[in-house]
Write an enzyme that holds these catalytic residues in place. Sequence first.
Site, PDB file in Angstrom:
ATOM      1  N   HIS A  19      23.375  23.290  -8.699  1.00  0.00           N
ATOM      2  CA  HIS A  19      22.636  24.536  -8.490  1.00  0.00           C
ATOM      3  C   HIS A  19      22.810  25.038  -7.064  1.00  0.00           C
ATOM      4  CE1 HIS A  19      20.396  23.953 -12.164  1.00  0.00           C
ATOM      5  NE2 HIS A  19      19.893  22.813 -11.735  1.00  0.00           N
ATOM      6  N   CYS A  44      13.104  21.035  -7.896  1.00  0.00           N
ATOM      7  CA  CYS A  44      13.138  20.909  -9.359  1.00  0.00           C
ATOM      8  C   CYS A  44      11.832  20.337  -9.892  1.00  0.00           C
ATOM      9  CB  CYS A  44      14.256  19.972  -9.810  1.00  0.00           C
ATOM     10  SG  CYS A  44      15.895  20.463  -9.370  1.00  0.00           S
TER      11      CYS A  44
END
Length: 186
Positions: free
Chosen positions: A74, A175
Amino acid sequence: KQVESMKRVLESLNLNIVEMVDENATLDGGDVLFTGREFFVGLSRRTNQRGAEILADTFKDYAVSTVPVHDSLHLKSFCSMAGPNLIAIGSSEAAQKALKTMQQMSDHRYDKLTVPDDAAANCIYLNIPSKGHVLLHRAPEEYPESAKVFEKLKDHMLIPIANTELEKVDGSLTCCSVLINKTPEL
């Protein structure tokens, strides 16, 4: 299951929920970096252009720029916000290339905090009224050289977090968190 459980929690807080109904759109939270002024969206294996377009349509008051993500899961695998105007960025070639793209796309000039380890650049900045600038960052036993860089932030309350086990399954600090700006109604 993750989406449905988060939706229930957000609904219980009476927060506005926008659902992407375009089956061709993908947008992962790990690819969305909100600076407080604008959004940067990483185009990765989990986020595509259509997902970025839907985000832009949802937040019309903010600029939304896309950043190609290579060699990482990411965008926030190697960058995050470390303060109101401060981007923490890893030192890898891919991270630095993404930062250059972000700088070219933005009208605003952000300060940068370069850390030796890309994974350590994933930190969580909080502005807590009673505490001021608070930064959750990876623990010194995990990334000692990056921790030394964070320790130079004298106006931040630094909270080191061990994340070794979650990192084994691609879990970064951002996350594992959902930040909600608490209002009197909550």
